[in-house]
Design a protein around this motif. Structure first.
Motif, PDB file in Angstrom:
ATOM      1  N   GLN A  92       0.822  -1.207   0.000  1.00  0.00           N
ATOM      2  CA  GLN A  92       0.000   0.000   0.000  1.00  0.00           C
ATOM      3  C   GLN A  92       0.861   1.264   0.000  1.00  0.00           C
ATOM      4  O   GLN A  92       0.548   2.237  -0.695  1.00  0.00           O
ATOM      5  CB  GLN A  92      -0.940  -0.015   1.206  1.00  0.00           C
ATOM      6  CG  GLN A  92      -1.994  -1.105   1.125  1.00  0.00           C
ATOM      7  CD  GLN A  92      -2.743  -1.284   2.436  1.00  0.00           C
ATOM      8  OE1 GLN A  92      -2.210  -1.070   3.518  1.00  0.00           O
ATOM      9  NE2 GLN A  92      -4.005  -1.678   2.334  1.00  0.00           N
ATOM     10  N   ARG A  96       0.988   4.128  -2.916  1.00  0.00           N
ATOM     11  CA  ARG A  96       0.813   5.554  -2.630  1.00  0.00           C
ATOM     12  C   ARG A  96       1.892   6.375  -3.339  1.00  0.00           C
ATOM     13  O   ARG A  96       1.630   7.477  -3.826  1.00  0.00           O
ATOM     14  CB  ARG A  96       0.887   5.815  -1.119  1.00  0.00           C
ATOM     15  CG  ARG A  96      -0.376   5.462  -0.348  1.00  0.00           C
ATOM     16  CD  ARG A  96      -0.195   5.721   1.137  1.00  0.00           C
ATOM     17  NE  ARG A  96       0.194   7.107   1.400  1.00  0.00           N
ATOM     18  CZ  ARG A  96      -0.655   8.134   1.501  1.00  0.00           C
ATOM     19  NH1 ARG A  96      -1.958   7.923   1.377  1.00  0.00           N
ATOM     20  NH2 ARG A  96      -0.215   9.357   1.741  1.00  0.00           N
ATOM     21  N   LEU A 101      -2.907   4.796  -4.886  1.00  0.00           N
ATOM     22  CA  LEU A 101      -3.650   4.635  -3.635  1.00  0.00           C
ATOM     23  C   LEU A 101      -3.424   5.896  -2.806  1.00  0.00           C
ATOM     24  O   LEU A 101      -2.302   6.399  -2.727  1.00  0.00           O
ATOM     25  CB  LEU A 101      -3.153   3.400  -2.871  1.00  0.00           C
ATOM     26  CG  LEU A 101      -3.945   2.978  -1.636  1.00  0.00           C
ATOM     27  CD1 LEU A 101      -5.346   2.511  -2.038  1.00  0.00           C
ATOM     28  CD2 LEU A 101      -3.227   1.863  -0.894  1.00  0.00           C
ATOM     29  N   PHE A 102      -4.487   6.394  -2.187  1.00  0.00           N
ATOM     30  CA  PHE A 102      -4.385   7.635  -1.415  1.00  0.00           C
ATOM     31  C   PHE A 102      -4.708   7.427   0.063  1.00  0.00           C
ATOM     32  O   PHE A 102      -4.318   8.235   0.894  1.00  0.00           O
ATOM     33  CB  PHE A 102      -5.313   8.699  -2.019  1.00  0.00           C
ATOM     34  CG  PHE A 102      -4.957   9.043  -3.444  1.00  0.00           C
ATOM     35  CD1 PHE A 102      -3.939   9.942  -3.717  1.00  0.00           C
ATOM     36  CD2 PHE A 102      -5.610   8.439  -4.508  1.00  0.00           C
ATOM     37  CE1 PHE A 102      -3.582  10.251  -5.029  1.00  0.00           C
ATOM     38  CE2 PHE A 102      -5.265   8.741  -5.814  1.00  0.00           C
ATOM     39  CZ  PHE A 102      -4.249   9.645  -6.081  1.00  0.00           C
ATOM     40  N   ASP A 103      -5.389   6.350   0.395  1.00  0.00           N
ATOM     41  CA  ASP A 103      -5.687   6.050   1.790  1.00  0.00           C
ATOM     42  C   ASP A 103      -4.620   5.122   2.354  1.00  0.00           C
ATOM     43  O   ASP A 103      -3.838   4.527   1.630  1.00  0.00           O
ATOM     44  CB  ASP A 103      -7.064   5.389   1.924  1.00  0.00           C
ATOM     45  CG  ASP A 103      -8.189   6.352   1.608  1.00  0.00           C
ATOM     46  OD1 ASP A 103      -7.885   7.515   1.316  1.00  0.00           O
ATOM     47  OD2 ASP A 103      -9.364   5.946   1.653  1.00  0.00           O
ATOM     48  N   THR A 113      -7.473  -1.261  -2.159  1.00  0.00           N
ATOM     49  CA  THR A 113      -6.169  -1.803  -2.549  1.00  0.00           C
ATOM     50  C   THR A 113      -6.302  -2.655  -3.806  1.00  0.00           C
ATOM     51  O   THR A 113      -5.485  -2.561  -4.723  1.00  0.00           O
ATOM     52  CB  THR A 113      -5.576  -2.644  -1.405  1.00  0.00           C
ATOM     53  OG1 THR A 113      -5.515  -1.847  -0.210  1.00  0.00           O
ATOM     54  CG2 THR A 113      -4.188  -3.137  -1.748  1.00  0.00           C
ATOM     55  N   ASP A 151       6.051   5.794   6.779  1.00  0.00           N
ATOM     56  CA  ASP A 151       5.312   5.576   5.531  1.00  0.00           C
ATOM     57  C   ASP A 151       4.378   4.381   5.700  1.00  0.00           C
ATOM     58  O   ASP A 151       3.251   4.371   5.204  1.00  0.00           O
ATOM     59  CB  ASP A 151       6.270   5.302   4.371  1.00  0.00           C
ATOM     60  CG  ASP A 151       7.141   6.504   4.039  1.00  0.00           C
ATOM     61  OD1 ASP A 151       6.622   7.633   4.068  1.00  0.00           O
ATOM     62  OD2 ASP A 151       8.337   6.313   3.769  1.00  0.00           O
TER      63      ASP A 151
END
Length: 284
Positions: A92, A96, A101-103, A113, A151
């Motif tokens: 994930q 990003r 993916l932003f969440d 995902t 992260d």
């Protein structure tokens, strides 16, 4: 055998004729019967052909047919919908980095995902399965960097480290800068545990042992004109409080020195239970 002019029968090759007649008699005995033809002559019902030479190409087993190709092995799936854990967090975090993916990361292979993986696969000409196979993972590794701890835990969820020794007695808000977590503890027992965020390098959160000296349910900062719900002040203008920015951006942001909590339900519980005079320990 030859019939001459006088009508007498002359024989030649008597031994050979005798052998043929004997073989015919034997065959007649073995077959048990003969076939009477329409012309009155008697014929053997069995026709025997002795094959000569090699078998025909049609009947010969093929020896030059190429072997069939083995079936292609199915791609090895590393992670898919429903999987959890640190590896899913890394997937994930890397998604990003390439803006698929932003969440999160949340550590749960959810529908967001799966959708992000499918989009990444389609853009790179890979089968759009939504499952992370080895080919997908190898391509993502080439395009991204190794994610750091924060992260991986951008929105919290990191495990708390052991409480400081000063937190093991009494009523304490025990706050670790190492694991970025807060434990609300009573007599050495953890009642509530939440991720927290601290000030930036320019407005650092103070470390040490303090006490809660003031509680303000709907506080608004006069210095920064920002909302600080469920504020529990422990050192000057620094307080433990709920932060909608932390809930939305995670560790991508920072406070002005306060201890931010992103879980509103948990901070509401602590605000109701914590009293003025309770201990606050901020430690590494």
């Amino acid at each position: 055998m030859r019939i001459g002019d006088t009508g007498k029968v002359r024989t030649r090759g008597k031994g050979r004729s005798t052998a043929v007649l004997a073989a015919g008699a034997t065959l007649t005995v073995l077959c048990g019967c003969t076939v009477q033809a329409s012309d009155g002559e008697r014929h053997s019902p069995v026709h025997i052909e002795v094959p000569s030479g090699a078998p025909s190409a049609k009947s010969a087993p093929p020896d030059d047919k190429p072997p069939s190709a083995p079936a292609a092995a199915a791609p090895v799936v590393l992670w898919q919908s429903g999987d959890t854990g640190r590896d899913v967090r890394e997937l994930q975090a890397r998604l990003r980095q390439v803006a698929w993916l932003f969440d999160g990361p949340t550590g749960i292979y959810d529908d967001l995902t799966e959708r992000a993986v499918k989009g990444f696969q389609g853009k790179r000409g890979l089968p759009e399965t939504g499952r992370t196979d080895q080919a997908t993972w190898d391509r993502l590794l080439k395009m991204t960097r190794e994610p750091g701890t924060w992260d991986l835990y951008l929105m919290g969820g990191q495990p708390a480290d052991a409480p400081d020794a000063r937190c093991l007695t009494g009523r304490v808000l025990c706050i670790s800068k190492t694991s970025r977590t807060l434990r609300w503890m009573v007599d050495g027992r953890t009642v509530v545990e939440v991720p927290v965020r601290f000030g930036s390098q320019y407005t650092p959160t103070r470390e040490g042992e303090f006490t809660v000296y003031w509680k303000s349910r709907n506080h608004v900062s006069t210095l920064y004109d920002s909302s600080m719900p469920y504020a529990m002040f422990f050192s000057g203008g620094q307080a433990v409080h709920y932060s909608s920015d932390f809930a939305a951006r995670g560790y991508a942001g920072a406070s002005h020195g306060c201890v931010n909590v992103s879980d509103e339900r948990a901070i509401a519980q602590m605000f109701a239970e914590v009293r003025n005079g309770d201990k606050v320990v901020v430690h590494w």
